[in-house]
Write a protein that holds these residues in place. Structure first.
Motif, short mmCIF file in Angstrom:
data_model
loop_
_atom_site.label_atom_id
_atom_site.label_comp_id
_atom_site.label_asym_id
_atom_site.label_seq_id
_atom_site.Cartn_x
_atom_site.Cartn_y
_atom_site.Cartn_z
N LEU A 184 8.07 -2.41 11.58
CA LEU A 184 7.12 -2.73 12.64
C LEU A 184 6.51 -4.12 12.41
CD1 LEU A 184 5.33 0.73 12.90
CD2 LEU A 184 6.72 -0.36 14.70
N PRO A 185 6.33 -4.91 13.48
CA PRO A 185 5.78 -6.27 13.32
C PRO A 185 4.46 -6.30 12.56
CG PRO A 185 6.63 -5.96 15.54
CD PRO A 185 6.69 -4.62 14.87
N GLU A 186 3.61 -5.30 12.77
CA GLU A 186 2.28 -5.31 12.14
C GLU A 186 2.35 -5.08 10.62
OE1 GLU A 186 2.49 -1.22 14.34
OE2 GLU A 186 3.28 -3.26 14.56
N TYR A 187 3.52 -4.70 10.11
CA TYR A 187 3.64 -4.46 8.68
C TYR A 187 4.51 -5.50 7.97
CZ TYR A 187 1.36 0.03 9.34
OH TYR A 187 0.44 1.02 9.63
N ARG A 188 4.84 -6.60 8.64
CA ARG A 188 5.66 -7.62 8.00
C ARG A 188 4.96 -8.23 6.79
NH1 ARG A 188 7.43 -10.19 13.80
NH2 ARG A 188 9.04 -8.63 14.31
N GLU A 189 3.66 -8.50 6.92
CA GLU A 189 2.91 -9.06 5.78
C GLU A 189 2.84 -8.06 4.64
OE1 GLU A 189 -0.88 -10.66 6.72
OE2 GLU A 189 -0.11 -12.11 8.18
N SER A 190 2.65 -6.79 4.98
CA SER A 190 2.57 -5.75 3.94
C SER A 190 3.91 -5.62 3.21
CB SER A 190 2.18 -4.41 4.56
OG SER A 190 0.91 -4.48 5.15
N TRP A 191 5.01 -5.69 3.97
CA TRP A 191 6.33 -5.55 3.34
C TRP A 191 6.65 -6.75 2.46
CZ3 TRP A 191 9.14 -2.21 1.40
CH2 TRP A 191 10.53 -2.31 1.25
N ALA A 192 6.23 -7.92 2.84
CA ALA A 192 6.40 -9.09 1.97
C ALA A 192 5.56 -8.94 0.71
CB ALA A 192 6.01 -10.37 2.73
N LEU A 193 4.34 -8.44 0.86
CA LEU A 193 3.48 -8.18 -0.29
C LEU A 193 4.12 -7.17 -1.24
CD1 LEU A 193 0.76 -8.46 -1.80
CD2 LEU A 193 -0.15 -6.67 -0.25
N PHE A 194 4.82 -6.20 -0.68
CA PHE A 194 5.50 -5.17 -1.48
C PHE A 194 6.42 -5.80 -2.52
CE2 PHE A 194 8.77 -2.09 -2.39
CZ PHE A 194 8.18 -0.85 -2.29
N PHE A 195 7.19 -6.82 -2.14
CA PHE A 195 8.09 -7.50 -3.07
C PHE A 195 7.31 -8.16 -4.20
CE2 PHE A 195 10.73 -6.95 0.59
CZ PHE A 195 12.05 -7.05 0.19
N SER A 196 6.21 -8.78 -3.85
CA SER A 196 5.38 -9.45 -4.86
C SER A 196 4.78 -8.44 -5.83
CB SER A 196 4.27 -10.25 -4.16
OG SER A 196 3.50 -10.98 -5.10
N LYS A 197 4.29 -7.32 -5.29
CA LYS A 197 3.72 -6.27 -6.13
C LYS A 197 4.78 -5.69 -7.09
CE LYS A 197 -0.57 -5.23 -4.43
NZ LYS A 197 -1.78 -4.88 -5.23
N TYR A 198 5.99 -5.54 -6.58
CA TYR A 198 7.08 -5.01 -7.40
C TYR A 198 7.37 -5.94 -8.58
CZ TYR A 198 11.86 -3.61 -8.64
OH TYR A 198 13.00 -3.22 -9.33
N LEU A 199 7.45 -7.23 -8.30
CA LEU A 199 7.67 -8.21 -9.37
C LEU A 199 6.60 -8.09 -10.45
CD1 LEU A 199 8.66 -11.55 -7.60
CD2 LEU A 199 10.06 -10.23 -9.17
N GLU A 200 5.36 -8.03 -10.02
CA GLU A 200 4.25 -7.98 -10.97
C GLU A 200 4.26 -6.69 -11.78
OE1 GLU A 200 1.01 -8.56 -8.32
OE2 GLU A 200 1.40 -10.71 -8.07
N ALA A 201 4.59 -5.58 -11.12
CA ALA A 201 4.62 -4.30 -11.82
C ALA A 201 5.72 -4.27 -12.87
CB ALA A 201 4.82 -3.16 -10.81
N TYR A 202 6.87 -4.80 -12.54
CA TYR A 202 7.97 -4.84 -13.51
C TYR A 202 7.70 -5.84 -14.63
CZ TYR A 202 11.38 -1.39 -12.12
OH TYR A 202 12.03 -0.19 -11.92
N GLN A 203 7.07 -6.96 -14.29
CA GLN A 203 6.69 -7.93 -15.32
C GLN A 203 5.72 -7.30 -16.31
OE1 GLN A 203 5.24 -11.16 -12.91
NE2 GLN A 203 7.26 -12.12 -12.71
N ALA A 204 4.82 -6.45 -15.81
CA ALA A 204 3.87 -5.76 -16.70
C ALA A 204 4.59 -4.83 -17.67
CB ALA A 204 2.86 -4.98 -15.86
N GLU A 205 5.80 -4.39 -17.30
CA GLU A 205 6.62 -3.56 -18.18
C GLU A 205 7.50 -4.39 -19.11
OE1 GLU A 205 6.68 -0.32 -18.58
OE2 GLU A 205 5.16 0.11 -17.07
N GLY A 206 7.39 -5.71 -19.00
CA GLY A 206 8.22 -6.58 -19.83
C GLY A 206 9.61 -6.82 -19.25
N ILE A 207 9.78 -6.56 -17.95
CA ILE A 207 11.07 -6.71 -17.28
C ILE A 207 10.96 -7.78 -16.21
CG2 ILE A 207 12.81 -5.56 -15.87
CD1 ILE A 207 11.88 -2.90 -17.14
N ASP A 208 11.74 -8.84 -16.34
CA ASP A 208 11.76 -9.91 -15.35
C ASP A 208 12.85 -9.64 -14.31
OD1 ASP A 208 9.69 -11.42 -16.48
OD2 ASP A 208 11.07 -12.39 -17.88
N ILE A 209 12.48 -9.76 -13.06
CA ILE A 209 13.44 -9.64 -11.97
C ILE A 209 13.90 -11.05 -11.60
CG2 ILE A 209 13.82 -8.87 -9.60
CD1 ILE A 209 13.42 -6.59 -11.64
#
Length: 498
Positions: A184-209
């Motif tokens: 949905l158009p109204e969730y495009r910003e949220s879905w982009a944020l999702f990728f950023s959050k995923y990177l940060e969560a995996y980095q916190a585990e010591g895993i670089d994407i």
């Protein structure tokens, strides 16, 4: 004055000739996997026939830089490793990532669930959570994350990870379903944020994407399992207006690969992805799959994609023997023309010719060689481990993996597909450059690359039911070699100088 002694003269000539022969010999190491039982077996004796073809290696002709080879960390594979005993778990991980194993260097994993998950799940389960305050990768804590961490420990040189979403959470989509629909158009910003959050969560585990694909199979899969649809323009707009700027704003250094589906539609996608400088800025390359045919590599499409963006990545991100239940401890099946894919039953009539029966080893070897010889710089297999049924898979979409396990009996079967992958991944290392060759034997498929350490690697595939001989030439040196019937060989020329 001493008398002329013809014996001494002949001895001198013989020494000169023999000395020249030794200097001209190409020193090689040869490893072979074959239908008759070789499994990465060192070969030192060669049966050379008369009037053999000459294969010339030309390192002066350079093509793409290799990113790597490998397989995918799926929940299915990780859960099976959890069910094995510790010895066999280590055995599998070492076989893929250890110094004596395949030394995988480029891998993939899924964001949220996919068909090779045990259930449907999302890291953003709370409906309406536009700011992703409840984002969590807890679903990966018991299986995928430990698998990746143990692989990292086993790998002395490390490996890159590409992460791919199959779908956004249903609440972000127009059909409110795991399968199909659009963001949905109204969730495009949220879905982009999702990728950023995923990177940060995996980095916190010591895993670089290392990289993302924007969407696995944006053309969909007939609503069978997790998917979300994009047109080429919709994906390009999302990347240029939302995903790229978001990752840039948050300071993430990560590659973005577009498309991520079969090669027959590649041209229309790269035309849109690299339509202007704004799009080229954010797209680092293109991802492709092999499911459009059991034999066709689509070289024209690959050449087109390279020419459209020669400085960008072109990576095969998924391939597997699909629509088949694995054959347990049956090496012959993997070398036999018995397998069928989804298209055998379901392809439109106009495409049926692209989906004949095939030998699984042949399909892997032909595709990897064909991809490399047409500018593809990375090649990633799908599941690393599956069970005897071809799962687990919540949709019961059974497939084959290079390693099959029986967790109930704690048994592991390394299929010929594992050794096929190893012929490439172990010897052609990241940073290698594919190089040119001349090969008059059209039934012997080869590719060649020069590694960063100076070694040259030639991979040859003989799908004939009779052995072949050939004369391998590099510069002024040569070596007569032979390859068994139905065999793959890796030929390593150590620290070669032309």
């Amino acid at each position: 004055m001493k008398k002329f002694n013809p014996i001494n003269y002949l001895l001198i000539i013989s020494l000169i000739v023999n000395g020249c022969s030794v200097e001209q010999k190409l020193e090689v190491e040869v490893f072979e996997t074959s239908a008759d039982g070789n499994k990465m077996t060192p070969v030192t004796e060669f049966r050379v026939l008369q009037d053999i073809p000459v294969i010339k290696i030309m390192p002066e002709n350079e093509y793409q830089v290799i990113t790597g080879f490998g397989g995918s960390f799926t929940e299915a594979s990780a859960s099976l490793l959890n069910a094995l005993g510790p010895e066999n778990r280590r055995k599998v991980i070492e076989a893929y990532f250890g110094d004596d194993g395949a030394k995988y260097s480029l891998t993939r994993t899924h964001m949220n669930s996919c068909d090779f998950s045990l259930t449907n799940y999302s890291y953003a389960p709370v409906e309406g959570d536009s700011d992703l305050l409840y984002f969590s990768i807890e679903e990966d804590q018991d299986d995928i994350i430990p698998f990746i961490k143990e692989a990292m420990e086993a790998s002395s040189e490390g490996f890159k990870i590409v992460a791919s979403p199959w779908t956004a959470p249903p609440w972000m989509k127009d059909n409110k379903d795991w399968r199909g629909g659009k963001l949905l158009p109204e969730y495009r910003e949220s879905w982009a944020l999702f990728f950023s959050k995923y990177l940060e969560a995996y980095q916190a585990e010591g895993i670089d994407i290392w990289g993302f694909t924007v969407e696995n199979e944006p053309l969909g899969n007939d609503y069978n399992w997790e998917s979300m649809h994009f047109t080429p323009k919709e994906m390009t707009d999302f990347v240029t207006e939302y995903l790229g700027p978001r990752l840039e704003q948050d300071g993430h250094d990560v590659k973005i690969l577009g498309y991520d589906q079969n090669r027959e539609h590649l041209e229309e996608w790269v035309d849109e992805m690299f339509r202007d400088e704004a799009a080229r800025k954010y797209f680092d390359g293109t991802a492709i799959h092999w499911y459009a045919s059991t034999f066709e590599v689509f070289p024209d499409a690959l050449q087109y994609a390279h020419n459209k963006a020669p400085e960008k990545y072109l990576i095969q991100t998924e391939a597997c023997v699909d629509a088949e239940v694995p054959k347990w401890q049956d090496d012959k099946w993997y070398w036999s023309k018995r397998a069928t894919d989804w298209g055998w039953d379901w392809a439109p009539e106009k495409d049926k010719h692209l989906h004949p029966k095939y030998a699984p080893v042949y399909r892997y070897a032909r595709d990897i060689i064909g991809c490399l010889n047409n500018w593809v710089d990375g090649w990633i297999d799908w599941n690393m481990v599956l069970d005897k049924r071809g799962g687990p898979n919540w949709f019961k979409n059974w497939c084959v993996a290079p390693v099959i396990v029986d967790p109930e009996k704690d048994e592991v079967y390394f299929t010929p597909l594992y050794y096929t992958m190893k012929h490439f991944s172990r010897f052609i290392r990241p940073g290698a450059v594919r190089i040119g060759f001349e090969n008059p034997d059209k039934t012997l498929q080869i590719t060649a690359a020069k590694n960063p350490d100076g070694s040259i690697v030639v991979v040859a595939f003989n799908q004939d039911h009779k052995g072949k001989s050939f004369d391998l030439i590099l510069g002024e040196r040569s070596q007569k070699l032979s390859i068994s019937p139905q065999a793959i060989q890796t030929i390593v020329i150590k620290h070669s100088t032309n």
